[in-house]
Design an enzyme around this catalytic site. Structure first.
Site, PDB file in Angstrom:
ATOM      1  N   ASP A   1       2.019  -8.729   1.421  1.00 36.69           N
ATOM      2  CA  ASP A   1       2.818  -7.783   1.965  1.00 36.69           C
ATOM      3  C   ASP A   1       3.098  -8.319   3.340  1.00 36.69           C
ATOM      4  O   ASP A   1       4.250  -8.072   3.542  1.00 36.69           O
ATOM      5  CB  ASP A   1       1.465  -6.368   1.939  1.00 36.69           C
ATOM      6  CG  ASP A   1       2.458  -5.272   2.390  1.00 36.69           C
ATOM      7  OD1 ASP A   1       2.042  -4.221   2.661  1.00 36.69           O
ATOM      8  OD2 ASP A   1       3.833  -5.428   2.439  1.00 36.69           O
TER       9      ASP A   1
ATOM     10  N   ASN B   1       0.754  -1.072  -0.098  1.00 35.81           N
ATOM     11  CA  ASN B   1      -0.090  -0.138   0.040  1.00 35.81           C
ATOM     12  C   ASN B   1       0.791   1.332   0.062  1.00 35.81           C
ATOM     13  O   ASN B   1       1.854   1.202   0.291  1.00 35.81           O
ATOM     14  CB  ASN B   1      -0.989   0.090   1.168  1.00 35.81           C
ATOM     15  CG  ASN B   1      -0.311  -0.026   2.590  1.00 35.81           C
ATOM     16  OD1 ASN B   1       0.507   0.903   2.843  1.00 35.81           O
ATOM     17  ND2 ASN B   1       0.031  -1.100   3.280  1.00 35.81           N
TER      18      ASN B   1
ATOM     19  N   VAL C   1      -6.971  -8.354  -1.119  1.00 32.38           N
ATOM     20  CA  VAL C   1      -7.983  -7.237  -0.584  1.00 32.38           C
ATOM     21  C   VAL C   1      -8.461  -6.094  -1.368  1.00 32.38           C
ATOM     22  O   VAL C   1      -9.411  -5.441  -1.198  1.00 32.38           O
ATOM     23  CB  VAL C   1      -6.645  -6.551   0.561  1.00 32.38           C
ATOM     24  CG1 VAL C   1      -7.361  -5.117   1.071  1.00 32.38           C
ATOM     25  CG2 VAL C   1      -6.363  -7.548   1.666  1.00 32.38           C
TER      26      VAL C   1
HETATM   27  N1  APR Z   1       2.602 -15.536  -2.189  1.00 30.15           N
HETATM   28  C1  APR Z   1       1.882 -15.540  -3.022  1.00 30.15           C
HETATM   29  N2  APR Z   1       0.816 -14.921  -3.414  1.00 30.15           N
HETATM   30  C2  APR Z   1       0.202 -14.370  -2.272  1.00 30.15           C
HETATM   31  C3  APR Z   1       0.638 -14.642  -0.754  1.00 30.15           C
HETATM   32  C4  APR Z   1       1.781 -15.145  -0.731  1.00 30.15           C
HETATM   33  N3  APR Z   1       2.602 -15.633   0.266  1.00 30.15           N
HETATM   34  N4  APR Z   1      -0.267 -14.127   0.095  1.00 30.15           N
HETATM   35  C5  APR Z   1      -1.231 -13.785  -0.741  1.00 30.15           C
HETATM   36  N5  APR Z   1      -1.024 -13.802  -1.851  1.00 30.15           N
HETATM   37  C6  APR Z   1      -1.964 -13.406  -3.172  1.00 30.15           C
HETATM   38  C7  APR Z   1      -3.569 -13.235  -2.830  1.00 30.15           C
HETATM   39  O1  APR Z   1      -4.270 -14.654  -3.027  1.00 30.15           O
HETATM   40  C8  APR Z   1      -3.775 -12.456  -3.889  1.00 30.15           C
HETATM   41  O2  APR Z   1      -4.067 -13.348  -4.978  1.00 30.15           O
HETATM   42  O3  APR Z   1      -1.595 -12.160  -3.636  1.00 30.15           O
HETATM   43  C9  APR Z   1      -2.504 -11.642  -4.299  1.00 30.15           C
HETATM   44  C10 APR Z   1      -2.743 -10.238  -3.696  1.00 30.15           C
HETATM   45  O4  APR Z   1      -3.447 -10.057  -2.710  1.00 30.15           O
HETATM   46  P1  APR Z   1      -3.072  -8.956  -1.490  1.00 30.15           P
HETATM   47  O5  APR Z   1      -1.927  -9.430  -0.809  1.00 30.15           O
HETATM   48  O6  APR Z   1      -4.434  -8.710  -0.730  1.00 30.15           O
HETATM   49  O7  APR Z   1      -2.876  -7.726  -2.333  1.00 30.15           O
HETATM   50  P2  APR Z   1      -3.649  -6.622  -2.946  1.00 30.15           P
HETATM   51  O8  APR Z   1      -4.961  -7.062  -3.214  1.00 30.15           O
HETATM   52  O9  APR Z   1      -2.870  -5.997  -3.854  1.00 30.15           O
HETATM   53  O10 APR Z   1      -3.924  -5.630  -1.672  1.00 30.15           O
HETATM   54  C11 APR Z   1      -2.927  -4.836  -1.070  1.00 30.15           C
HETATM   55  O11 APR Z   1      -3.210  -5.506   1.052  1.00 30.15           O
HETATM   56  O12 APR Z   1      -1.708  -6.348   2.320  1.00 30.15           O
HETATM   57  C12 APR Z   1      -2.511  -5.244   2.178  1.00 30.15           C
HETATM   58  O13 APR Z   1      -0.611  -3.795   2.740  1.00 30.15           O
HETATM   59  C13 APR Z   1      -1.530  -4.418   1.782  1.00 30.15           C
HETATM   60  O14 APR Z   1      -2.938  -2.292   1.788  1.00 30.15           O
HETATM   61  C14 APR Z   1      -2.354  -3.540   0.947  1.00 30.15           C
HETATM   62  C15 APR Z   1      -3.118  -4.441   0.292  1.00 30.15           C
END
Ligand code: APR
Length: 173
Positions: free
Chosen positions: A31, A21, A123
């Site tokens: 993240d 983010n 998210v």
């Molecule tokens: N390895 C690979 N992919 C992952 C992992 C992991 N360990 N954990 C989650 N994912 C996948 C999720 O299933 C999703 O398909 O990464 C993709 C992105 O999901 P999010 O992590 O929720 O990221 P995003 O949708 O871009 O939202 C970003 O979420 O964690 C917070 O700080 C971040 O505010 C920001 C928001």
């Protein structure tokens, strides 16, 4: 261009991309996983990055690079995807920017192999197939004019995501 189904923090590539983010101060999802695996020095490195606006170290659609610290990957490229608002708020262009800017930073830092998660597809609610199509399109476009990074890995969390990515990679091959 490869599609793998695994935890991105385990990948032995030069750089992994973090779906962050704009504060770059960590969060949940990928993240959170990356910060946990990289250790506390990653947060310190992110905190040291300049704020372009109050609480904004990386505007949506842009990318920043830090060391990977305790990760197998040498670098973490932090990029901030758009929150899905229905598609009419410039989300596709912003998401395309995440891939382009991450690849540009990778090239500038001598990265030869890079792994992307499905940016914005958790998210932030971006529909996976639409996001994956942008990921593949932008990666192919970058590779058509740049020799590095030579290896791009789309790292999916779950079989459904992997199947969608594989269909798109195979379809447009
Ligand atoms: N390895 C690979 N992919 C992952 C992992 C992991 N360990 N954990 C989650 N994912 C996948 C999720 O299933 C999703 O398909 O990464 C993709 C992105 O999901 P999010 O992590 O929720 O990221 P995003 O949708 O871009 O939202 C970003 O979420 O964690 C917070 O700080 C971040 O505010 C920001 C928001």
């Amino acid at each position: 261009m490869q599609v793998v189904e695994t935890d991105i923090t385990d990948l032995r590539v030069d750089a992994i991309v973090n779906a962050a983010n704009e504060t770059l101060l960590g969060g949940g999802g990928v993240d959170g996983a990356i910060h946990r695996a990289a250790g506390p020095r990653l947060l310190a490195a992110c905190r040291a990055l300049p704020q372009v606006r109050p609480n904004v170290r990386c505007p949506t659609g842009q990318a920043r690079i830090t060391p990977g610290f305790d990760l197998p990957a040498h670098f973490v490229i932090h990029t901030v995807g758009p929150v899905w608002e229905g598609g009419g708020e410039g989300e596709p262009e912003l998401l395309a920017g995440c891939y382009r800017q991450s690849l540009r930073l990778a090239l500038e830092n001598g990265v030869r192999s890079i792994a992307f998660p499905a940016i914005s597809c958790g998210v932030y609610g971006y529909p996976l197939a639409a996001a994956a199509a942008i990921a593949v399109r932008e990666t192919r476009a970058f590779a058509s004019t740049h020799a590095q990074p030579a290896r791009v890995v789309f790292c999916c969390f779950g079989a459904a995501a992997a199947r969608i990515y594989r269909d798109i990679v195979d379809r447009e091959a």
